[in-house]
Design an enzyme around this catalytic site. Structure first.
Site, PDB file in Angstrom:
ATOM      1  N   GLY A   8      -2.889   7.913  -7.024  1.00  0.00           N
ATOM      2  CA  GLY A   8      -2.825   8.674  -5.781  1.00  0.00           C
ATOM      3  C   GLY A   8      -2.200  10.042  -5.978  1.00  0.00           C
ATOM      4  O   GLY A   8      -2.690  11.046  -5.437  1.00  0.00           O
ATOM      5  N   GLU A  55       6.345  -2.675  -7.097  1.00  0.00           N
ATOM      6  CA  GLU A  55       5.236  -3.490  -6.611  1.00  0.00           C
ATOM      7  C   GLU A  55       4.693  -4.307  -7.782  1.00  0.00           C
ATOM      8  O   GLU A  55       4.016  -3.786  -8.666  1.00  0.00           O
ATOM      9  CB  GLU A  55       4.129  -2.606  -6.028  1.00  0.00           C
ATOM     10  CG  GLU A  55       3.013  -3.404  -5.395  1.00  0.00           C
ATOM     11  CD  GLU A  55       1.940  -2.524  -4.780  1.00  0.00           C
ATOM     12  OE1 GLU A  55       1.458  -2.838  -3.687  1.00  0.00           O
ATOM     13  OE2 GLU A  55       1.581  -1.511  -5.406  1.00  0.00           O
ATOM     14  N   GLU A  75      -3.896   5.167   0.418  1.00  0.00           N
ATOM     15  CA  GLU A  75      -3.111   3.956   0.673  1.00  0.00           C
ATOM     16  C   GLU A  75      -2.666   3.451  -0.684  1.00  0.00           C
ATOM     17  O   GLU A  75      -3.483   2.994  -1.473  1.00  0.00           O
ATOM     18  CB  GLU A  75      -3.938   2.920   1.441  1.00  0.00           C
ATOM     19  CG  GLU A  75      -3.084   1.829   2.065  1.00  0.00           C
ATOM     20  CD  GLU A  75      -2.845   0.681   1.113  1.00  0.00           C
ATOM     21  OE1 GLU A  75      -1.805   0.702   0.420  1.00  0.00           O
ATOM     22  OE2 GLU A  75      -3.684  -0.213   1.060  1.00  0.00           O
ATOM     23  N   LYS A 107     -17.213   4.776  -5.133  1.00  0.00           N
ATOM     24  CA  LYS A 107     -16.915   4.194  -6.443  1.00  0.00           C
ATOM     25  C   LYS A 107     -16.150   2.893  -6.248  1.00  0.00           C
ATOM     26  O   LYS A 107     -14.978   2.899  -5.874  1.00  0.00           O
ATOM     27  CB  LYS A 107     -16.089   5.134  -7.318  1.00  0.00           C
ATOM     28  CG  LYS A 107     -15.873   4.554  -8.725  1.00  0.00           C
ATOM     29  CD  LYS A 107     -14.603   5.058  -9.339  1.00  0.00           C
ATOM     30  CE  LYS A 107     -14.222   4.253 -10.576  1.00  0.00           C
ATOM     31  NZ  LYS A 107     -13.971   2.817 -10.307  1.00  0.00           N
ATOM     32  N   CYS A 120      -1.592  -5.254  -1.050  1.00  0.00           N
ATOM     33  CA  CYS A 120      -0.711  -4.098  -0.891  1.00  0.00           C
ATOM     34  C   CYS A 120       0.379  -4.328   0.143  1.00  0.00           C
ATOM     35  O   CYS A 120       1.476  -3.782   0.025  1.00  0.00           O
ATOM     36  CB  CYS A 120      -1.538  -2.875  -0.506  1.00  0.00           C
ATOM     37  SG  CYS A 120      -2.558  -3.099   0.969  1.00  0.00           S
ATOM     38  N   GLU A 145       0.382   6.021  -8.885  1.00  0.00           N
ATOM     39  CA  GLU A 145       0.199   7.005  -9.941  1.00  0.00           C
ATOM     40  C   GLU A 145      -1.149   7.712  -9.787  1.00  0.00           C
ATOM     41  O   GLU A 145      -1.237   8.941  -9.922  1.00  0.00           O
ATOM     42  CB  GLU A 145       0.287   6.328 -11.312  1.00  0.00           C
ATOM     43  CG  GLU A 145       1.669   5.836 -11.680  1.00  0.00           C
ATOM     44  CD  GLU A 145       2.112   4.626 -10.863  1.00  0.00           C
ATOM     45  OE1 GLU A 145       1.230   3.903 -10.334  1.00  0.00           O
ATOM     46  OE2 GLU A 145       3.330   4.410 -10.740  1.00  0.00           O
ATOM     47  N   GLY A 204      -5.239   2.319  -3.897  1.00  0.00           N
ATOM     48  CA  GLY A 204      -4.927   1.894  -5.256  1.00  0.00           C
ATOM     49  C   GLY A 204      -3.501   2.228  -5.625  1.00  0.00           C
ATOM     50  O   GLY A 204      -2.606   2.251  -4.770  1.00  0.00           O
ATOM     51  N   SER A 205      -3.282   2.526  -6.885  1.00  0.00           N
ATOM     52  CA  SER A 205      -1.926   2.699  -7.388  1.00  0.00           C
ATOM     53  C   SER A 205      -1.335   4.045  -6.979  1.00  0.00           C
ATOM     54  O   SER A 205      -2.041   5.031  -6.760  1.00  0.00           O
ATOM     55  CB  SER A 205      -1.917   2.590  -8.919  1.00  0.00           C
ATOM     56  OG  SER A 205      -2.487   3.747  -9.505  1.00  0.00           O
TER      57      SER A 205
END
Length: 502
Positions: free
Chosen positions: A250, A402, A267, A192, A302, A248, A245-246
């Site tokens: 994750g 971040e 990550e 995706k 990141c 939250e 990604g973020s």
């Protein structure tokens, strides 16, 4: 700014997107689509399907069949090696087209394509690297522990169906870091891409068939986090999830994966410190740190060192150099070679970054430059002038959160112990930089930092090195042997060498 999206779309041959399931391109069953707007102008770039649970189910089942019944996991190692090397060559041969598609997706300028970490070459090198592991995926032969004549061995086998969920900011490298080890290990994949960087990923997937990857081995479901991503991470036939990604999202993946104990690699970003000691070239350190925050991705990376911890003796020198880099940034049409930096990816991120700028002011940090929006025709895009905050307290939100934008927070320190304490005083632990002329100090401080990657007097991403973070920056590593092994299960086999029972 001369950007005309439709002209550039015709130039690179961009077509509206489709799902890719079991070797076939098609639209979503629901007929729902997403129109992507270019972040520099808000002009429509193109549309692609929004896959729902039914589409995702078909893609996962295609990957399941390709794993359980298809040739890929059982293909001789030598053949898989050749296919991945052939694919790496195809990426390089189509590099100009791919860079153009990325510029239409996320606005990263073509001028940044020469930076290795953001280049097609880096992605191709990752595939070449992991191709080298295919014929080395061995286990061990171990002696019997309790006596008796028997053979004990371990085998590495592919884990099964992997769900790979990509961010938008670095589609070349992050696509490769997930797809290459999965294919090398013998897994099949449902991918995706981010809705903000879909078209370049679809083209890279299209090239897989040209390299010889069989139908069903890699499938693509396009769309948004819901319904597409949610249906994928929760599917019972997915064995592993790899997500970048973020934090939250994750954490949500960890919760959902618990139902079937899926293997998970995450990550989740960082707030990486650059520690500048007084024995280094503070001007060079300032240019390097600010360059990471402004050039190319405009701080939307990141591992960007968006928090500079600078010794008081060289504080002003560092700030002067950083401000010079901030003033050299150019925005506009990403196809223009004079443009050095990208817009923020969408309106939501634009307002998030502007909110952090206001927060820094209210908390008492000293704004040296930037933090506002450009005038003129650039005002239509998601641009923010690079910001530098001085006299930042490490407890401020601009030092802890971040931001994912062109904002550098500069924190003063007095000695090595204070620098290390400030560097580790964060929930993240992805990367860090140490600037010093003292080799002993460089290694000593690197050992004390709670970060997955530490760059000394610079920073480089390489395909054979593990990359990932401590603490809430994620789980597992991408790159190198550890990444390959994360797509495998370790099996123990015991075999008697006589007729006597063990």
């Amino acid at each position: 700014m001369s950007l005309t999206v439709q002209q550039h779309r015709a130039q690179v041959g961009l077509q509206d997107g489709s799902l890719f399931v079991d070797g076939q391109w098609r639209q979503a069953r629901s007929g729902k689509t997403w129109t992507h707007l270019h972040p520099a102008t808000q002009e429509p770039v193109g549309t692609f399907p929004v896959a729902d649970a039914e589409d995702v189910d078909e893609a996962v089942r295609a990957a399941r069949r390709a794993f359980d019944e298809g040739p890929w996991p059982n293909l001789p190692a030598g053949q898989r090696v050749k296919i991945l090397h052939r694919y790496a060559d195809l990426l390089r041969e189509n590099a100009d087209e791919l860079r153009g598609l990325q510029a239409l997706d996320n606005g990263v300028p073509l001028s940044f394509g020469n930076v290795y970490a953001a280049s097609v070459d880096a992605a191709a090198d990752v595939f070449d690297h992991h191709a080298g592991w295919i014929d080395k995926a061995g286990g061990e032969t171990l002696p019997g522990y309790q006596g008796g004549e028997h053979l004990a061995m371990t085998l590495r086998e592919p884990i099964g169906v992997a769900a790979a969920i990509l961010p938008w900011n670095a589609p070349f490298l992050l696509y490769a870091q997930k797809i290459a080890p999965a294919l090398a290990a013998g897994c099949t994949v449902v991918l995706k891409p981010s809705e903000y960087a879909t078209f370049v990923v679809l083209r890279m997937v299209e090239l897989l068939a040209d390299a010889g990857v069989p139908d069903g081995v890699v499938n693509v479901v396009t769309g948004t986090g819901e319904p597409t991503g949610g249906a994928l991470i929760g599917h019972e036939l997915v064995d592993k999830i790899s997500f970048t990604g973020s934090r939250e999202v994750g954490k949500r993946i960890v919760e959902v994966s618990a139902a079937t104990l899926k293997r998970v690699s995450l990550e989740l970003g960082g707030k990486s410190p650059a520690i500048v000691f007084p024995d280094t070239d503070a001007s060079l350190a300032g240019m390097t740190a600010m360059g990471m925050v402004t050039l190319g991705l405009s701080g939307q990376g990141c591992v960007v060192c968006s928090r500079a911890l600078v010794h008081r003796d060289v504080y002003d020198e560092f700030l002067t150099a950083a401000e010079m880099i901030a003033g050299s940034v150019t925005y506009g049409d990403p196809f223009d070679p004079a443009v050095l930096s990208s817009p923020l990816i969408n309106d939501k991120q634009l307002h998030r970054v502007l909110g952090f700028v206001e927060s820094g002011k209210q908390d008492g940090a000293r704004l040296i430059t930037g933090g506002d929006r450009p005038d003129g025709e650039l005002g239509a895009g998601n641009f923010v002038n690079p910001a530098i905050f001085a006299d930042v307290d490490n407890k401020m939100s601009i030092a802890q959160q971040e931001i994912f934008g062109p904002v550098l927070s500069v924190v003063p320190f007095s000695d090595e112990d204070e620098a290390v304490r400030l560097a580790n005083d964060t929930e993240y632990g992805l990367g860090a930089g140490v600037f010093t002329a003292d080799a002993q100090r460089a290694f000593r401080v690197s050992r004390r930092l709670r970060a997955g990657t530490v760059g000394i007097n610079g920073f480089q991403v390489e395909p054979h090195l593990p990359f990932g973070g401590y603490k809430q920056s994620g789980l597992g590593r991408e790159g190198g042997r550890s990444s390959f092994e994360s797509y495998t299960e370790l099996k123990t086999v015991l075999m008697p060498l006589t007729d006597e029972m063990m």
